[in-house]
Write an enzyme that holds these catalytic residues in place. Structure first.
Site, short mmCIF file in Angstrom:
data_model
loop_
_atom_site.label_atom_id
_atom_site.label_comp_id
_atom_site.label_asym_id
_atom_site.label_seq_id
_atom_site.Cartn_x
_atom_site.Cartn_y
_atom_site.Cartn_z
N CYS A 124 -15.07 -63.97 -56.10
CA CYS A 124 -15.61 -64.60 -54.89
C CYS A 124 -16.80 -63.79 -54.39
CB CYS A 124 -14.51 -64.66 -53.84
SG CYS A 124 -15.10 -65.21 -52.22
N CYS A 127 -15.71 -62.17 -50.75
CA CYS A 127 -14.67 -61.15 -50.54
C CYS A 127 -14.32 -60.38 -51.81
CB CYS A 127 -13.40 -61.79 -49.96
SG CYS A 127 -12.42 -62.72 -51.17
N CYS A 170 -11.81 -70.21 -51.72
CA CYS A 170 -11.16 -68.94 -52.07
C CYS A 170 -9.94 -68.81 -51.16
CB CYS A 170 -12.15 -67.80 -51.83
SG CYS A 170 -11.36 -66.18 -51.87
N CYS A 173 -10.33 -65.65 -48.54
CA CYS A 173 -11.26 -65.61 -47.41
C CYS A 173 -11.73 -66.97 -46.96
CB CYS A 173 -12.47 -64.74 -47.76
SG CYS A 173 -13.64 -65.51 -48.89
N CYS A 194 -15.37 -77.75 -60.36
CA CYS A 194 -16.83 -77.83 -60.35
C CYS A 194 -17.30 -76.85 -59.27
CB CYS A 194 -17.23 -79.26 -60.03
SG CYS A 194 -18.99 -79.55 -60.09
ZN LIG Z 1 -13.14 -64.95 -51.03
#
Ligand SMILES: [Zn+2]
Length: 208
Positions: A124, A127, A170, A173, A194
């Protein structure tokens, strides 16, 4: 109003009835706030026109709620939604913010990871949580990086405001990643995440 807008309005009214808030000004203001922030652009226009016809009091209360919720959301410290501990988030550029925080979409065929095939882990951008492995990446020729599986427990699915598509964020976060589609038959797993390249940061395997 479109049928979907009417349906959404009915749902919200139903929720309000359940909460015994039906006839208060603040509940009506909440109702318009949900309509104005929860709908896609075209339907938002219809909601806005309907809102403008409301009495002055309703408009003022709606504005106060918007201001208060903005101040509160900015004052809140980001928290790891799994451990509930404070999160250290990377500072985002305006382009990253547009996609990761405001759920925008980068242009097709423009992202740095679309044709990327090295071995490693896609984390991510905000984070650092590991989200996808390169072994699950495949070429769907759709213009965005595609994966047929995620790292277990790393990605959360959320139904879009229009009720049609499924957004992926995610789990740690809440960063917007893209959308997930099933039943397209690209791979045996029959799933396509996607994902916007700009939401990801690739970490190559150490052996490479
Ligand atoms: Zn994250």
């Amino acid at each position: 109003m479109t049928i979907e807008l009417k349906f959404k309005a009915q749902q919200i009214r139903k929720d309000m009835t359940n909460n015994h808030l039906k006839n208060t000004h603040s509940a009506k203001a909440e109702f318009y706030l949900k309509l104005l922030t929860g709908l896609r652009k075209k339907r938002r226009k219809a909601a806005l026109l309907s809102f403008l016809k409301q009495p002055f009091t309703i408009k003022i209360i709606t504005c106060i709620i918007i201001a208060a919720s903005t101040i509160l959301s900015e004052a809140q410290e980001p928290v790891d939604t799994i451990t509930m501990k404070p999160l250290e988030l990377r500072e985002l550029t305006p382009e990253e913010t547009a996609v990761i925080k405001y759920k925008g979409t980068e242009g097709p065929f423009s992202g740095i990871y679309y044709m990327h095939s090295a071995s490693g882990t896609y984390t991510c951008k905000q984070c650092g949580a590991p989200l996808y492995r390169s072994k699950d990446k495949f070429d769907a020729q759709c213009g965005w990086p595609s994966f047929d599986d995620e790292i277990e427990g790393a990605v959360k699915r959320v139904t879009d405001a229009d009720g049609r598509r499924t957004e992926i964020v995610c789990k740690k976060c809440g960063a917007h990643l893209g959308h997930v589609f099933v039943g397209e038959g690209f791979t045996p797993k029959n799933t396509r995440h996607c994902v916007n390249s700009i939401s990801l940061l690739f970490i190559p395997d150490e052996t490479e």
